[in-house]
Design a protein around this motif. Structure first.
Motif, PDB file in Angstrom:
ATOM      1  N   ASP B  56     -46.359 -22.976  38.337  1.00 20.37           N
ATOM      2  CA  ASP B  56     -45.818 -23.453  37.057  1.00 20.37           C
ATOM      3  C   ASP B  56     -44.816 -22.452  36.494  1.00 20.37           C
ATOM      4  O   ASP B  56     -44.388 -21.518  37.167  1.00 20.37           O
ATOM      5  CB  ASP B  56     -46.956 -23.762  36.085  1.00 20.37           C
ATOM      6  N   SER B  57     -44.440 -22.610  35.249  1.00 22.08           N
ATOM      7  CA  SER B  57     -43.352 -21.817  34.685  1.00 22.08           C
ATOM      8  C   SER B  57     -43.728 -20.339  34.524  1.00 22.08           C
ATOM      9  O   SER B  57     -42.883 -19.504  34.257  1.00 22.08           O
ATOM     10  CB  SER B  57     -42.959 -22.386  33.320  1.00 22.08           C
ATOM     11  N   LEU B 226     -51.886 -30.786  32.952  1.00 16.98           N
ATOM     12  CA  LEU B 226     -51.148 -30.320  34.128  1.00 16.98           C
ATOM     13  C   LEU B 226     -50.121 -31.363  34.543  1.00 16.98           C
ATOM     14  O   LEU B 226     -48.996 -31.048  34.918  1.00 16.98           O
ATOM     15  CB  LEU B 226     -52.108 -30.035  35.297  1.00 16.98           C
ATOM     16  N   LEU B 227     -50.519 -32.608  34.426  1.00 19.51           N
ATOM     17  CA  LEU B 227     -49.611 -33.707  34.770  1.00 19.51           C
ATOM     18  C   LEU B 227     -48.426 -33.711  33.812  1.00 19.51           C
ATOM     19  O   LEU B 227     -47.268 -33.851  34.208  1.00 19.51           O
ATOM     20  CB  LEU B 227     -50.386 -35.021  34.678  1.00 19.51           C
ATOM     21  N   ALA B 232     -42.049 -33.162  34.109  1.00 12.47           N
ATOM     22  CA  ALA B 232     -40.623 -32.897  33.889  1.00 12.47           C
ATOM     23  C   ALA B 232     -39.943 -32.494  35.199  1.00 12.47           C
ATOM     24  O   ALA B 232     -38.741 -32.662  35.358  1.00 12.47           O
ATOM     25  CB  ALA B 232     -40.459 -31.792  32.852  1.00 12.47           C
ATOM     26  N   ARG B 233     -40.741 -31.968  36.137  1.00 13.57           N
ATOM     27  CA  ARG B 233     -40.128 -31.462  37.371  1.00 13.57           C
ATOM     28  C   ARG B 233     -40.354 -32.398  38.544  1.00 13.57           C
ATOM     29  O   ARG B 233     -40.132 -32.025  39.696  1.00 13.57           O
ATOM     30  CB  ARG B 233     -40.742 -30.088  37.704  1.00 13.57           C
ATOM     31  N   ILE B 234     -40.791 -33.615  38.246  1.00 12.32           N
ATOM     32  CA  ILE B 234     -41.252 -34.463  39.342  1.00 12.32           C
ATOM     33  C   ILE B 234     -40.155 -34.766  40.361  1.00 12.32           C
ATOM     34  O   ILE B 234     -40.430 -34.894  41.550  1.00 12.32           O
ATOM     35  CB  ILE B 234     -41.885 -35.766  38.805  1.00 12.32           C
ATOM     36  N   TYR B 235     -38.891 -34.825  39.913  1.00 11.17           N
ATOM     37  CA  TYR B 235     -37.819 -35.129  40.857  1.00 11.17           C
ATOM     38  C   TYR B 235     -37.454 -33.912  41.692  1.00 11.17           C
ATOM     39  O   TYR B 235     -37.144 -34.023  42.868  1.00 11.17           O
ATOM     40  CB  TYR B 235     -36.599 -35.689  40.128  1.00 11.17           C
ATOM     41  N   ALA B 239     -44.493 -32.131  44.343  1.00 10.01           N
ATOM     42  CA  ALA B 239     -45.853 -31.656  44.625  1.00 10.01           C
ATOM     43  C   ALA B 239     -46.585 -31.262  43.351  1.00 10.01           C
ATOM     44  O   ALA B 239     -47.802 -31.432  43.244  1.00 10.01           O
ATOM     45  CB  ALA B 239     -45.806 -30.483  45.589  1.00 10.01           C
ATOM     46  N   VAL B 240     -45.879 -30.762  42.373  1.00  7.65           N
ATOM     47  CA  VAL B 240     -46.540 -30.246  41.168  1.00  7.65           C
ATOM     48  C   VAL B 240     -47.235 -31.343  40.369  1.00  7.65           C
ATOM     49  O   VAL B 240     -48.173 -31.082  39.630  1.00  7.65           O
ATOM     50  CB  VAL B 240     -45.553 -29.496  40.247  1.00  7.65           C
ATOM     51  N   ALA B 241     -46.766 -32.583  40.513  1.00 10.38           N
ATOM     52  CA  ALA B 241     -47.420 -33.664  39.777  1.00 10.38           C
ATOM     53  C   ALA B 241     -48.481 -34.351  40.626  1.00 10.38           C
ATOM     54  O   ALA B 241     -49.385 -35.005  40.100  1.00 10.38           O
ATOM     55  CB  ALA B 241     -46.383 -34.684  39.310  1.00 10.38           C
TER      56      ALA B 241
END
Ligand SMILES: Nc1ncnc2c1ncn2[C@@H]1O[C@H](COP(=O)(O)OP(=O)(O)O)[C@@H](O)[C@H]1O
Ligand code: SF4
Ligand SMILES: [Mg+2]
Lengths: 230, 608
Positions: B56-57, B226-227, B232-235, B239-241
Motif C-alpha cells: 500500500d501507500s 482494504l478494498l 483507486a489503483r485497480i487499473y 492485485a491490490v483489490a
C-alpha cells in the motif's frame, strides 16, 4: 354437564346454531355429522378455545379437556412425553413424577416412555399420551375430536377400548366426535347428529341406529362402509 | 451433522467457515507485525515475489494485511448480526404480547421496514450515528433486524396456532410458560439457521459500508477498508483489490452455503431430487411367462434406500382391465412407495428393482426414458391423498387439465379447454365452466379431488392408481369420490389400484384385496372373502379390530399388540411373528406367498 343454546358465529356465518345437549355424568355422548357440519367448532367452544354465546352448565374451565384428531400436531415435538403429560398437573415436583407415572399407566403406557420425545412414538402411543395429558387436569368432561381417524385400524381398536375402560374405571364423561358411525355406535351411549350447525336428532344409540327419525341420519347410516358389500 | 457434510455445498460451506474462524484466531498473531511494517522502499507496488498482492501507500504488505483484517471483519459482522437479531426478535415477539392496536402498529412497521432496501437503511443509520465502525455495525444491524422480526412473527404465529398450544391453554398453563416451554423452543431452531445466513450478509454489508468510506476508519482496517484503499489503483495494479475482494466473497459464500445446508438438514428435505429412480431388472430371478391379459403386472418389486432400508421387498401384483384392486396395510407398510415405483416416482436416492414391471404389455425397465415417460403420461392416471400434490396452486383448474390433452394427446388449445370443462362436468363438478376458470384454492377439498380425477380422465387411462384419495375427506364426500372412481373404472375399462389404510373402504369398493405388511404382500383374496375367509393372522386381526354396525358392544374390540417393524429393522423371518398368536419355530424363516384355494394367496406357514 349441559350445553345450553350454544351458538358460534364467524362473522356472518353461523357454524354452530343453538345447540342444546346434555352429557350425563359417566356417559359417552357421540356427535356425528359430515365435516363442516360444526362438530369441531362445537368441541372447541365447549373446550373454551373459541368464543360462543350460550351456556355450559356443570363444568368449569380446566374441567373440560380436549383430545385432538392429529396426534402428530397435538404434542410439542420438542417436549418430552413426561413434561407434556405433566402440563396439567398441579403438584410438587416429586409428586408430579408419581402422577405422570399413574397417568401413563392409566392409558396403558410404560413409565419409561416419559423420557422419550413424541417422534419416537407411534401414532397410537401419541394419542394415548394426549389422553393422559388431558386426564391430568382431572376433567369433568373429555372432548374427543376424531381421535381415531388419523390412526391405523390396527391401533384404532385399542384406543376405542381405552376410552371405554376410562369411562368404566374413572366414571369419565366424554363427548365423542367422529364421522364414523360404526365407531360411534361401539363406544357411545347416546348419539347426537349435527347437520349444518344444528342438531337434527338426539337419542340413545339403539334408537338412533335402530330407528333413525331424521332423513339425514338415515343418509349417514346408509353411508357406513361394510366389508364385502358392493 | 454427518448428513450436513454429505452434500457438496454443506461441505464447502463448513470448510470455508472453519477456515475463516482459524484466520480470525491465528491471523493477527502470525502476520500482525508484517501487516504493520512500513517499507519506504516499496511504496504502492503491484504483485511481486516479495509481496504477492502488492503493497500500500506506506509500503505495507497487502497479503499480510488481508490475513490480519479477517479478525476485525468477522468480529464486526458477528456483532452486527447479534444486534440485528436481538432487535429483530424483540420486535417480532412484541405483537404476541402487546394489546391489539399496538401489536398492529409494530407489525405494520416491520412490514414497511422489510420492504425497504437494506443497504439504504444501513447507510441512513450509519450517517445518523456517525462515521466509523460503530455506525457501520449499527447500520448493518438495523438492516438485518426487519428480516428477523418478520421471521419471528411468522414462526411465533404458526406455533401459537398449533394444537399443542391449544392443549396447554386448556390445561391452564400460564401465558409466560407457554412462551418459554412451547413457543421459544420451536422458534429457536429456524432462527439460529437464519443467524448463520445473516452473518454472511452482514459480512458483505460491512465490507460494502467500509468500501463506501462509511465504515472502519484508519488506522484500523477491515476487508472493506482494504478494498476501498486498493480500488483507486485497480487499473494500475489490480492485485491490490483482488485480495480483499476474494476474502469477502469466500467468507460471504461460506456462511450462506452453511446456512442453507443447515436449514435443509433441519427440514430433512435432503439434497434436491436427482430425478426419479428408473426400474432396474433384478438378476437371477425368472418371473415366468408374462400375463398377457394384465394391464399391470409387477413381479418381485423391491424398493431400497441407502443404509439397508428396504420398504418394499419382493412384491408381486397383477391388475386386470376393469378390475379394482385394493392395496391395504398400515402406514409405513410400503403402499405409497409401491405406487411410486410403478409410476416412476420413487425419489432419489431410492432404487427400484423388479423381475418384471409391465404396464399395458410393455416392460418399463426395457423402455428408453423418453418412451417410458410417454407411456406413463398417456396410460397412467394418479390420484393422491392431497389433491394439491397434483395441482399447481398458481394456475387455473381448466388450464391445468387442458395442458394434459395438449401435451399427451396433441389436442389444440381450444379443443383441450372444451374437453377440460366437459371432464369437470363428468365428475360432477357443479358449474364446470366457472370452476375451470378458478384457482385450486377456491375449491373445497372434495372438489379439488374431483378435478384431479377429471385430469386423469382427460385421456383414456389404462391404469388408475389412487393413493389414499379419500383419507382427507369426510364420509359423505368420501363416498361420492369412491362412486366416481368406480364409475371411471367401469366406463374406461381401466385397471384401478386403490391404496388405503382403511380396510372398510377397500372392502366396499374393490374386487380384490391385497394386504401388505412390512413391505410384503401377506394375503391376496377376492373381496367377498374378506370378512369370513381371510387366512393370514394379520388380515384376520385387522378385520376383528374393525368395529362395524353389528359388532358386539359388550365385548372389547380385538387389537393387535406391538407394532410393525420399520423398514430398516425387518429381519429374515416372518415380519409379523412378534405380534402373531400362532408364531412358531418355522416362522423364523419368511413364508412365501402361496396359492390358497381359488384366487387366493397367503404368506403364512400356518395357513394350510
Ligand atoms: N425417501 C425415503 N427415504 C427413506 N425411507 C423412505 C422414503 N420414503 C418412504 N420411506 C420409508 O418407507 C416406508 C414405507 O413408506 P410408504 O410407502 O410411504 O408406506 P405407506 O404408504 O404404506 O404408508 C416407511 O417406513 C417410510 O419411512
Ligand atoms: S408365518 Fe408364522 S408368524 Fe407369520 S403370520 Fe404365519 S404363523 Fe404368524
Ligand atoms: Mg401412504
Amino acid at each position: 354437564m349441559i350445553i345450553k343454546s350454544l351458538t358460534v358465529r364467524f362473522g356472518a356465518f353461523t357454524a354452530v346454531d343453538d345447540v342444546t345437549l346434555e352429557v350425563p355424568p359417566g356417559s359417552i355422548v357421540g356427535l356425528v355429522g359430515e365435516s363442516g357440519s360444526g362438530k369441531s367448532t362445537l368441541a372447541r367452544a365447549v373446550s373454551g378455545l373459541v368464543p360462543y354465546t350460550g351456556e355450559i352448565i356443570g363444568a368449569g374451565r380446566r374441567r373440560v379437556q380436549m383430545v385432538f384428531q392429529d396426534p402428530y400436531a397435538s404434542l410439542d415435538p420438542r417436549m418430552r412425553v413426561g413434561a407434556s403429560v405433566a402440563e396439567g398437573v398441579r403438584l410438587s415436583r416429586a409428586a408430579r413424577r408419581v402422577e405422570v407415572e399413574r397417568l401413563l399407566s392409566l392409558v396403558s403406557l410404560p413409565a419409561e416412555l416419559a423420557g422419550r420425545y413424541p417422534r419416537e412414538l407411534s401414532g397410537g402411543q401419541r394419542q394415548r399420551v394426549a389422553i393422559a395429558r388431558a386426564l391430568g387436569a382431572r376433567p369433568d368432561l373429555l372432548v374427543a375430536d376424531e381421535i381415531t381417524s388419523a390412526l391405523d385400524v390396527s391401533v384404532q381398536g385399542a384406543v376405542l377400548n381405552l376410552v371405554r375402560e376410562l369411562r368404566a374405571e374413572l366414571g369419565l364423561s366424554v363427548l365423542f366426535i367422529s364421522h364414523d358411525l360404526a365407531v360411534v355406535r361401539y363406544v357411545c351411549d347416546v348419539i347426537a347428529v349435527l347437520h349444518r350447525g344444528r342438531l337434527v336428532e338426539v337419542g340413545t344409540t339403539d334408537e338412533v341406529v335402530g330407528s333413525p327419525r331424521a332423513a339425514y341420519t338415515r343418509a349417514l347410516l346408509e353411508a357406513v362402509p361394510r366389508l364385502g358389500r358392493r | 451433522m454427518r448428513h450436513l457434510l454429505r452434500t457438496p455445498a454443506g461441505l464447502a460451506g463448513a470448510s470455508l467457515v472453519a477456515l475463516m474462524v482459524v484466520l480470525a484466531v491465528a491471523g493477527p498473531p502470525i502476520w500482525g507485525a508484517a501487516a504493520e511494517r512500513i517499507d519506504p522502499a516499496a511504496l504502492l507496488q503491484g504483485s511481486s515475489a516479495a509481496h504477492s498482492l502488492g503493497t500500500d501507500s506506506l509500503g505495507r504488505d497487502l497479503l499480510a494485511r488481508v490475513l490480519v483484517a479477517g479478525r476485525l471483519s468477522l468480529a464486526l459482522a458477528a456483532l452486527a448480526t447479534l444486534i440485528g437479531a436481538a432487535a429483530g426478535i424483540v420486535l417480532g415477539a412484541l405483537p404476541s404480547v402487546l394489546p391489539r392496536r399496538a401489536a398492529r402498529l409494530v407489525t405494520g412497521t416491520v412490514n414497511a421496514l422489510v420492504a425497504f432496501p437494506g443497504l439504504l437503511l444501513a447507510m441512513f443509520t450509519a450517517v445518523v450515528v456517525g462515521l466509523g465502525a460503530r455506525g457501520a455495525v449499527l447500520g448493518v444491524g438495523a438492516a438485518i433486524a426487519p428480516g428477523f422480526a418478520r421471521l419471528t412473527q411468522t414462526l411465533a404465529a404458526s406455533v401459537a396456532r398449533a394444537d399443542y398450544v391449544a392443549a396447554a391453554r386448556m390445561l391452564g398453563v400460564p401465558r409466560r410458560r407457554v412462551l418459554t416451554a412451547h413457543v421459544l423452543p420451536n422458534v429457536a431452531e429456524p432462527l439460529i439457521l437464519h443467524l448463520t445466513q445473516a452473518l454472511g450478509g452482514a459480512l458483505l454489508g460491512l465490507a460494502g459500508m467500509s468500501f463506501l468510506g462509511l465504515g472502519v476508519q484508519p488506522p484500523s482496517f477491515d476487508w472493506g477498508r482494504l478494498l476501498f484503499d486498493g480500488f483507486a489503483r485497480i487499473y494500475a495494479t489490480p492485485a491490490v483489490a483482488v485480495g480483499p475482494a476474494v476474502a469477502v466473497a469466500l467468507a460471504g459464500v461460506g456462511f450462506n452455503l452453511l446456512g442453507d445446508a443447515l436449514a435443509r438438514a433441519a427440514s430433512r428435505t435432503g439434497p434436491p431430487a436427482r430425478g426419479p429412480a428408473a426400474p432396474v431388472a433384478s438378476e437371477n430371478r425368472s418371473p415366468g411367462e408374462p400375463d398377457a391379459r394384465a394391464v399391470l403386472e409387477v413381479r418381485d418389486l423391491t424398493v431400497t434406500f441407502p443404509g439397508g432400508v428396504t420398504p418394499v421387498r419382493g412384491l408381486s401384483l397383477t391388475v386386470a382391465p376393469g378390475e379394482i384392486v385394493g392395496l391395504v396395510g398400515e402406514s409405513g407398510s410400503g403402499k405409497s412407495l409401491t405406487a411410486a415405483a410403478i409410476g416412476g416416482l420413487v425419489p432419489y436416492p431410492g432404487t427400484v428393482r423388479a423381475a418384471r414391471l409391465r404396464l399395458c404389455g410393455a416392460d418399463l425397465g426395457e423402455l428408453t426414458a423418453e418412451r417410458r415417460r410417454r407411456l406413463l403420461g398417456t396410460s397412467l392416471a394418479m390420484v393422491f391423498q392431497d389433491p394439491m400434490a397434483s395441482l399447481n396452486p398458481a394456475l387455473r383448474i381448466g388450464g391445468q387439465l387442458a395442458e394434459v390433452a395438449v401435451v399427451h394427446q396433441g389436442a389444440s388449445r381450444a379443443e383441450a379447454a372444451a374437453r377440460a370443462v366437459d371432464r369437470l362436468g363428468h365428475v360432477h363438478v357443479p358449474e364446470p365452466d366457472r370452476r375451470a376458470r378458478q384457482h385450486p384454492h377456491e375449491l373445497s377439498g372434495g372438489m379439488r379431488q374431483r378435478a384431479v380425477i377429471a385430469m386423469g380422465l382427460m385421456g383414456t387411462p389404462r391404469l388408475i392408481i389412487a393413493d389414499e384419495p379419500t383419507t382427507a375427506l369426510d364420509v359423505t364426500v368420501q363416498r361420492q369420490i369412491l362412486h366416481l372412481l368406480r364409475r371411471a373404472t367401469e366406463e374406461t375399462g381401466a385397471a384401478t389400484l386403490f391404496i388405503s389404510h382403511d380396510i372398510a373402504v377397500v372392502g366396499e369398493l374393490c374386487h380384490r384385496v391385497v394386504v401388505m405388511y412390512a413391505g410384503r404382500v401377506v394375503e391376496d383374496l377376492p373381496v367377498e372373502g374378506l370378512a369370513t375367509a381371510a387366512a393370514h393372522p394379520y388380515t384376520r386381526a385387522l378385520i376383528a379390530s374393525l368395529p362395524d354396525m353389528d359388532t358386539d358392544t359388550s365385548q372389547p374390540l380385538a387389537s393387535i399388540p406391538g407394532r410393525q417393524p420399520p423398514p430398516g429393522e425387518v429381519g429374515s423371518g416372518c415380519a409379523f411373528a412378534p405380534r402373531c398368536p400362532l408364531a412358531g419355530e418355522q416362522c423364523a424363516e419368511a413364508p412365501p406367498l402361496l396359492p390358497y384355494g381359488t384366487d387366493h394367496h397367503v404368506a403364512c406357514w400356518k395357513a394350510t
